[in-house]
Design a protein around this motif. Structure first.
Motif, PDB file in Angstrom:
ATOM      1  N   GLY A 111       0.813  -1.208   0.000  1.00 24.16           N
ATOM      2  CA  GLY A 111       0.000   0.000   0.000  1.00 24.16           C
ATOM      3  C   GLY A 111       0.843   1.253   0.000  1.00 24.16           C
ATOM      4  N   LEU A 112       1.897   1.258   0.807  1.00 27.30           N
ATOM      5  CA  LEU A 112       2.791   2.418   0.852  1.00 27.30           C
ATOM      6  C   LEU A 112       3.497   2.619  -0.484  1.00 27.30           C
ATOM      7  CD1 LEU A 112       4.353   1.842   4.384  1.00 27.30           C
ATOM      8  CD2 LEU A 112       2.657   3.565   3.751  1.00 27.30           C
ATOM      9  N   ALA A 113       3.913   1.526  -1.121  1.00 27.51           N
ATOM     10  CA  ALA A 113       4.591   1.628  -2.409  1.00 27.51           C
ATOM     11  C   ALA A 113       3.673   2.194  -3.486  1.00 27.51           C
ATOM     12  CB  ALA A 113       5.104   0.251  -2.827  1.00 27.51           C
ATOM     13  N   LEU A 114       2.403   1.788  -3.474  1.00 25.37           N
ATOM     14  CA  LEU A 114       1.446   2.298  -4.462  1.00 25.37           C
ATOM     15  C   LEU A 114       1.244   3.796  -4.309  1.00 25.37           C
ATOM     16  CD1 LEU A 114      -1.450  -0.314  -4.795  1.00 25.37           C
ATOM     17  CD2 LEU A 114      -0.076   0.659  -6.634  1.00 25.37           C
ATOM     18  N   VAL A 115       1.022   4.231  -3.079  1.00 29.60           N
ATOM     19  CA  VAL A 115       0.800   5.663  -2.845  1.00 29.60           C
ATOM     20  C   VAL A 115       2.046   6.455  -3.214  1.00 29.60           C
ATOM     21  CG1 VAL A 115       0.258   7.388  -1.093  1.00 29.60           C
ATOM     22  CG2 VAL A 115      -0.883   5.168  -1.033  1.00 29.60           C
ATOM     23  N   ASN A 116       3.199   5.928  -2.831  1.00 31.94           N
ATOM     24  CA  ASN A 116       4.453   6.632  -3.110  1.00 31.94           C
ATOM     25  C   ASN A 116       4.709   6.758  -4.610  1.00 31.94           C
ATOM     26  OD1 ASN A 116       6.705   7.953  -1.978  1.00 31.94           O
ATOM     27  ND2 ASN A 116       7.985   6.195  -2.425  1.00 31.94           N
ATOM     28  N   SER A 117       4.486   5.686  -5.368  1.00 32.07           N
ATOM     29  CA  SER A 117       4.749   5.723  -6.806  1.00 32.07           C
ATOM     30  C   SER A 117       3.837   6.717  -7.508  1.00 32.07           C
ATOM     31  CB  SER A 117       4.566   4.323  -7.407  1.00 32.07           C
ATOM     32  OG  SER A 117       3.234   3.875  -7.237  1.00 32.07           O
TER      33      SER A 117
ATOM     34  N   ARG B 261      -4.924  20.431  -0.448  1.00 35.97           N
ATOM     35  CA  ARG B 261      -4.653  20.609  -1.874  1.00 35.97           C
ATOM     36  C   ARG B 261      -5.934  20.656  -2.707  1.00 35.97           C
ATOM     37  NH1 ARG B 261       0.064  16.111  -2.724  1.00 35.97           N
ATOM     38  NH2 ARG B 261      -0.708  16.208  -4.860  1.00 35.97           N
ATOM     39  N   GLN B 262      -7.061  20.342  -2.080  1.00 30.72           N
ATOM     40  CA  GLN B 262      -8.364  20.303  -2.753  1.00 30.72           C
ATOM     41  C   GLN B 262      -8.319  19.369  -3.964  1.00 30.72           C
ATOM     42  OE1 GLN B 262      -9.633  24.341  -3.554  1.00 30.72           O
ATOM     43  NE2 GLN B 262      -9.759  24.859  -1.388  1.00 30.72           N
ATOM     44  N   GLU B 263      -7.741  18.197  -3.727  1.00 27.31           N
ATOM     45  CA  GLU B 263      -7.645  17.176  -4.758  1.00 27.31           C
ATOM     46  C   GLU B 263      -8.240  15.867  -4.238  1.00 27.31           C
ATOM     47  OE1 GLU B 263      -3.655  16.570  -5.958  1.00 27.31           O
ATOM     48  OE2 GLU B 263      -3.349  18.618  -6.676  1.00 27.31           O
ATOM     49  N   TRP B 264      -8.768  15.076  -5.148  1.00 29.21           N
ATOM     50  CA  TRP B 264      -9.223  13.743  -4.815  1.00 29.21           C
ATOM     51  C   TRP B 264      -8.089  12.770  -5.153  1.00 29.21           C
ATOM     52  CZ3 TRP B 264     -12.937  11.925  -1.915  1.00 29.21           C
ATOM     53  CH2 TRP B 264     -13.270  10.576  -1.984  1.00 29.21           C
ATOM     54  N   PRO B 265      -7.721  11.865  -4.245  1.00 29.59           N
ATOM     55  CA  PRO B 265      -6.609  10.945  -4.516  1.00 29.59           C
ATOM     56  C   PRO B 265      -6.826  10.124  -5.780  1.00 29.59           C
ATOM     57  CG  PRO B 265      -7.278  10.845  -2.211  1.00 29.59           C
ATOM     58  CD  PRO B 265      -8.302  11.667  -2.919  1.00 29.59           C
ATOM     59  N   ALA B 266      -5.746   9.858  -6.496  1.00 26.54           N
ATOM     60  CA  ALA B 266      -5.804   9.021  -7.697  1.00 26.54           C
ATOM     61  C   ALA B 266      -6.204   7.594  -7.314  1.00 26.54           C
ATOM     62  CB  ALA B 266      -4.449   9.022  -8.390  1.00 26.54           C
ATOM     63  N   PRO B 267      -6.734   6.822  -8.277  1.00 26.59           N
ATOM     64  CA  PRO B 267      -7.133   5.439  -7.976  1.00 26.59           C
ATOM     65  C   PRO B 267      -6.017   4.607  -7.351  1.00 26.59           C
ATOM     66  CG  PRO B 267      -7.977   6.103 -10.116  1.00 26.59           C
ATOM     67  CD  PRO B 267      -7.096   7.216  -9.653  1.00 26.59           C
ATOM     68  N   ALA B 268      -4.768   4.790  -7.806  1.00 26.90           N
ATOM     69  CA  ALA B 268      -3.659   4.026  -7.237  1.00 26.90           C
ATOM     70  C   ALA B 268      -3.470   4.357  -5.760  1.00 26.90           C
ATOM     71  CB  ALA B 268      -2.377   4.307  -8.008  1.00 26.90           C
ATOM     72  N   ILE B 269      -3.671   5.620  -5.414  1.00 25.43           N
ATOM     73  CA  ILE B 269      -3.528   6.027  -4.022  1.00 25.43           C
ATOM     74  C   ILE B 269      -4.652   5.439  -3.169  1.00 25.43           C
ATOM     75  CG2 ILE B 269      -3.603   8.021  -2.471  1.00 25.43           C
ATOM     76  CD1 ILE B 269      -2.125   9.582  -4.637  1.00 25.43           C
ATOM     77  N   LEU B 270      -5.864   5.460  -3.682  1.00 26.47           N
ATOM     78  CA  LEU B 270      -6.981   4.868  -2.958  1.00 26.47           C
ATOM     79  C   LEU B 270      -6.766   3.368  -2.758  1.00 26.47           C
ATOM     80  CD1 LEU B 270     -10.019   6.691  -4.616  1.00 26.47           C
ATOM     81  CD2 LEU B 270      -9.048   7.081  -2.343  1.00 26.47           C
ATOM     82  N   LEU B 271      -6.229   2.693  -3.782  1.00 30.41           N
ATOM     83  CA  LEU B 271      -5.935   1.270  -3.648  1.00 30.41           C
ATOM     84  C   LEU B 271      -4.845   1.048  -2.597  1.00 30.41           C
ATOM     85  CD1 LEU B 271      -6.261  -1.652  -4.522  1.00 30.41           C
ATOM     86  CD2 LEU B 271      -4.643  -1.208  -6.398  1.00 30.41           C
ATOM     87  N   GLY B 272      -3.852   1.917  -2.601  1.00 26.07           N
ATOM     88  CA  GLY B 272      -2.791   1.814  -1.602  1.00 26.07           C
ATOM     89  C   GLY B 272      -3.320   1.993  -0.189  1.00 26.07           C
TER      90      GLY B 272
END
Length: 310
Positions: free
Chosen positions: A135-141, A282-293
């Protein structure tokens, strides 16, 4: 165990505030944010310490020496490095480096386990730690993919400082948990107040040195409170109470109720809260990879809980 888990979750929620504060105050040096936060923490701790005088008097010289060590490493050094890292590299990178704490602490708890510690076989930690690491690797990438070439220098400087913060924050919960479990007569609230009082002279001395090193043509209050005094003072009081005193109290309680390896893994709640606050800022919605992470992080926590309860 449930009360300990809830206390760790609550501590993570309030500790997440420290990750967004350097973004709100980008013109303040990391050490100024650290000294300000823990100066407020020490002043706030005076009241509960006064109300808890009978228990505070029972603390020994060894207790106070331990409180000073924890305050220096786990408070001042940790947050000065973290705040500087966030200002250099943005919030996600340092957050994710600190987010490796569940893995690092679990390994350190195993390597330095002593008699009486909760023992669990390495093979039982493979799944939860693997899920957390994935999970950490996905969010980081996902975050690293957004970097521009001109950001690489500050990125690596921030990464280095975040690693220093990681080392400090790895040492703190293990030492804090061990000391509390070896001295069960010390309550969570008494130990939180003791750490606050121990932090006060360290933060005051550090702030004094910082002010003296600033431009002498500026008045003292300007050197002390910076370009946005009301926002700075308000946020330092918020961090001093919620993220420092209350967070320390909650974590001390969790440390007394949970095995050291498990309590270390639950610091991942801090990472989840910090990411939430950072993306809101940042008023952003996390990317799908981040949500999966993030989902993998949560699954890793659930798997760890199951292992330690078995």
């Amino acid at each position: 165990m449930l009360s300990g888990i809830l206390a760790a979750l609550s501590a993570g929620i309030v500790w997440g505030l420290v990750f967004v504060t350097p973004l709100i105050l980008p013109d303040y040096a990391g050490i100024q944010l650290s000294f300000g936060r823990y100066l407020a923490f020490g002043l706030i701790a005076l009241l509960p310490a006064w109300l808890d005088r009978p228990q505070m008097r029972k603390l020994t010289r060894a207790d106070w020496l331990c409180a000073f060590r924890l305050a220096l490493v786990g408070n001042l050094i940790y947050y000065a490095a973290l705040a500087s890292a966030i200002q250099l590299a943005g919030a996600p990178l340092p957050t994710l480096i600190i987010g490796t704490l569940p893995v690092v602490i679990a390994i350190c708890a195993k390597l330095f386990a002593t008699e009486g510690d909760h023992h669990i076989a390495w093979r039982h930690l493979v799944l939860p730690l693997g899920l957390i690491a994935s999970g950490l690797a996905l969010v980081n990438s996902a975050e690293l993919a957004q970097l521009h070439p001109e950001q690489w220098r500050s990125y690596w400087q921030g990464a280095l400082l975040a690693c220093i913060a990681l080392a400090a924050w790895t040492w703190y919960p293990l030492q804090n948990s061990r000391y509390l479990q070896q001295h069960t007569h010390i309550s969570a609230s008494t130990w939180a107040s003791a750490q606050g009082l121990a932090t006060l002279p360290l933060a005051a001395a550090g702030m004094l040195i910082y002010v003296l090193l600033q431009d002498s043509s500026l008045p003292i209050y300007a050197r002390l409170t910076g370009p946005e005094p009301l926002r700075y003072l308000g946020l330092m009081l918020v961090l001093g109470f919620f993220a420092s005193w209350l967070g320390t109290l909650l974590w001390n309680y969790a440390s007394q109720q949970l095995p050291r390896g498990l309590s270390g893994q639950l610091i991942v709640f801090e990472t989840l809260a910090a990411l939430t606050y950072a993306y809101c800022w940042r008023q952003e919605w996390p990317a799908p990879a981040i949500l999966l992470g993030i989902a993998l992080l949560v699954l890793g926590i659930m798997a760890a809980l199951k292992r330690f309860q078995s």
